[in-house]
Design a protein around this motif. Sequence first.
Motif, PDB file in Angstrom:
ATOM      1  N   SER A   1      47.124  -1.650   9.215  1.00  0.00           N
ATOM      2  CA  SER A   1      46.350  -1.258  10.381  1.00  0.00           C
ATOM      3  C   SER A   1      46.916   0.048  10.928  1.00  0.00           C
ATOM      4  N   HIS A   2      46.384   0.500  12.053  1.00  0.00           N
ATOM      5  CA  HIS A   2      46.905   1.729  12.663  1.00  0.00           C
ATOM      6  C   HIS A   2      47.767   1.397  13.884  1.00  0.00           C
ATOM      7  N   ALA A   3      48.496   2.396  14.357  1.00  0.00           N
ATOM      8  CA  ALA A   3      49.487   2.201  15.416  1.00  0.00           C
ATOM      9  C   ALA A   3      48.895   1.582  16.679  1.00  0.00           C
ATOM     10  N   GLY A   4      47.677   1.960  17.033  1.00  0.00           N
ATOM     11  CA  GLY A   4      47.050   1.414  18.236  1.00  0.00           C
ATOM     12  C   GLY A   4      46.863  -0.096  18.162  1.00  0.00           C
ATOM     13  N   ILE A   5      46.499  -0.580  17.004  1.00  0.00           N
ATOM     14  CA  ILE A   5      46.337  -2.026  16.817  1.00  0.00           C
ATOM     15  C   ILE A   5      47.699  -2.690  16.683  1.00  0.00           C
ATOM     16  N   LEU A   6      48.585  -2.076  15.905  1.00  0.00           N
ATOM     17  CA  LEU A   6      49.908  -2.667  15.695  1.00  0.00           C
ATOM     18  C   LEU A   6      50.661  -2.849  17.008  1.00  0.00           C
ATOM     19  N   ALA A   7      50.428  -1.963  17.965  1.00  0.00           N
ATOM     20  CA  ALA A   7      51.071  -2.082  19.277  1.00  0.00           C
ATOM     21  C   ALA A   7      50.554  -3.290  20.060  1.00  0.00           C
TER      22      ALA A   7
ATOM     23  N   GLU B   1      33.779  -5.041  15.993  1.00  0.00           N
ATOM     24  CA  GLU B   1      33.217  -3.691  16.119  1.00  0.00           C
ATOM     25  C   GLU B   1      34.084  -2.668  15.392  1.00  0.00           C
ATOM     26  N   ASP B   2      35.405  -2.765  15.549  1.00  0.00           N
ATOM     27  CA  ASP B   2      36.309  -1.848  14.855  1.00  0.00           C
ATOM     28  C   ASP B   2      36.212  -2.030  13.342  1.00  0.00           C
ATOM     29  N   LEU B   3      36.134  -3.279  12.893  1.00  0.00           N
ATOM     30  CA  LEU B   3      35.988  -3.561  11.461  1.00  0.00           C
ATOM     31  C   LEU B   3      34.701  -2.940  10.918  1.00  0.00           C
ATOM     32  N   GLU B   4      33.599  -3.126  11.607  1.00  0.00           N
ATOM     33  CA  GLU B   4      32.317  -2.596  11.139  1.00  0.00           C
ATOM     34  C   GLU B   4      32.322  -1.071  11.089  1.00  0.00           C
ATOM     35  N   PHE B   5      32.960  -0.429  12.063  1.00  0.00           N
ATOM     36  CA  PHE B   5      33.043   1.031  12.057  1.00  0.00           C
ATOM     37  C   PHE B   5      33.930   1.502  10.906  1.00  0.00           C
ATOM     38  N   PHE B   6      35.037   0.812  10.666  1.00  0.00           N
ATOM     39  CA  PHE B   6      35.913   1.102   9.527  1.00  0.00           C
ATOM     40  C   PHE B   6      35.124   1.010   8.222  1.00  0.00           C
ATOM     41  N   GLU B   7      34.350  -0.044   8.057  1.00  0.00           N
ATOM     42  CA  GLU B   7      33.558  -0.224   6.841  1.00  0.00           C
ATOM     43  C   GLU B   7      32.504   0.858   6.686  1.00  0.00           C
ATOM     44  N   MET B   8      31.923   1.306   7.788  1.00  0.00           N
ATOM     45  CA  MET B   8      30.967   2.406   7.729  1.00  0.00           C
ATOM     46  C   MET B   8      31.672   3.688   7.298  1.00  0.00           C
ATOM     47  N   LEU B   9      32.861   3.934   7.855  1.00  0.00           N
ATOM     48  CA  LEU B   9      33.609   5.148   7.507  1.00  0.00           C
ATOM     49  C   LEU B   9      33.971   5.183   6.024  1.00  0.00           C
ATOM     50  N   ILE B  10      34.465   4.067   5.487  1.00  0.00           N
ATOM     51  CA  ILE B  10      34.890   4.089   4.083  1.00  0.00           C
ATOM     52  C   ILE B  10      33.700   4.134   3.123  1.00  0.00           C
ATOM     53  N   SER B  11      32.494   3.924   3.632  1.00  0.00           N
ATOM     54  CA  SER B  11      31.309   4.058   2.772  1.00  0.00           C
ATOM     55  C   SER B  11      30.919   5.526   2.581  1.00  0.00           C
ATOM     56  N   ILE B  12      31.515   6.418   3.364  1.00  0.00           N
ATOM     57  CA  ILE B  12      31.240   7.849   3.266  1.00  0.00           C
ATOM     58  C   ILE B  12      32.103   8.436   2.156  1.00  0.00           C
ATOM     59  N   SER B  13      31.482   9.184   1.271  1.00  0.00           N
ATOM     60  CA  SER B  13      32.196   9.788   0.154  1.00  0.00           C
ATOM     61  C   SER B  13      33.348  10.660   0.656  1.00  0.00           C
ATOM     62  N   GLY B  14      34.529  10.446   0.104  1.00  0.00           N
ATOM     63  CA  GLY B  14      35.699  11.241   0.471  1.00  0.00           C
ATOM     64  C   GLY B  14      36.561  10.628   1.564  1.00  0.00           C
ATOM     65  N   ILE B  15      36.096   9.537   2.181  1.00  0.00           N
ATOM     66  CA  ILE B  15      36.900   8.873   3.212  1.00  0.00           C
ATOM     67  C   ILE B  15      37.362   7.532   2.664  1.00  0.00           C
ATOM     68  N   GLY B  16      38.669   7.413   2.501  1.00  0.00           N
ATOM     69  CA  GLY B  16      39.259   6.167   2.055  1.00  0.00           C
ATOM     70  C   GLY B  16      39.774   5.371   3.239  1.00  0.00           C
ATOM     71  N   PRO B  17      40.368   4.213   2.978  1.00  0.00           N
ATOM     72  CA  PRO B  17      40.836   3.365   4.070  1.00  0.00           C
ATOM     73  C   PRO B  17      41.905   4.007   4.949  1.00  0.00           C
ATOM     74  N   ARG B  18      42.818   4.735   4.365  1.00  0.00           N
ATOM     75  CA  ARG B  18      43.877   5.346   5.188  1.00  0.00           C
ATOM     76  C   ARG B  18      43.317   6.452   6.084  1.00  0.00           C
ATOM     77  N   SER B  19      42.378   7.227   5.545  1.00  0.00           N
ATOM     78  CA  SER B  19      41.715   8.242   6.375  1.00  0.00           C
ATOM     79  C   SER B  19      40.915   7.590   7.490  1.00  0.00           C
ATOM     80  N   ALA B  20      40.226   6.505   7.161  1.00  0.00           N
ATOM     81  CA  ALA B  20      39.435   5.791   8.169  1.00  0.00           C
ATOM     82  C   ALA B  20      40.335   5.260   9.286  1.00  0.00           C
ATOM     83  N   LEU B  21      41.512   4.729   8.915  1.00  0.00           N
ATOM     84  CA  LEU B  21      42.460   4.267   9.951  1.00  0.00           C
ATOM     85  C   LEU B  21      42.886   5.425  10.835  1.00  0.00           C
ATOM     86  N   GLY B  22      43.115   6.590  10.225  1.00  0.00           N
ATOM     87  CA  GLY B  22      43.490   7.774  11.004  1.00  0.00           C
ATOM     88  C   GLY B  22      42.408   8.163  11.997  1.00  0.00           C
ATOM     89  N   ILE B  23      41.157   8.072  11.586  1.00  0.00           N
ATOM     90  CA  ILE B  23      40.038   8.384  12.475  1.00  0.00           C
ATOM     91  C   ILE B  23      39.982   7.371  13.623  1.00  0.00           C
TER      92      ILE B  23
END
Length: 108
Positions: A30-36, A67-89
């Motif tokens: 996960s990302h730092a905001g969630i991990l906190a 909601e965060d999960l669904e947005f993450f899944e939408m982001l990784i469906s975009i060509s060139g965005i992987g899971p780590r990039s999506a977490l960064g966003i």
Amino acid sequence: MISYLEGKVLDVNEKFFVVDINGIGYKVFSHAGILAKIPAIGQNIKIWTHLYVREDAMDLYGFLNREDLEFFEMLISISGIGPRSALGILEVAPVSNLKQAIVSEDES
């Protein structure tokens, strides 16, 4: 697919946490905001997950709300965005703010 976990927090670090469910530890990135916001070790947690399967790995990514999960899944469906990039966003701002920025074409 593993889409939801409920168990006890076993470990937390800067990139992932581990959830113990009946003696099996699930490593969830996960990302730092969630991990906190992860409860203390030994406390119960409910987490929405996405299982990302690659040729050489299977990684779980976790979110505190759907909601965060669904947005993450939408982001990784975009060509060139992987899971780590999506977490960064997702770490930049809350999902509602990101959606508003997209709708208003606000690049900042």
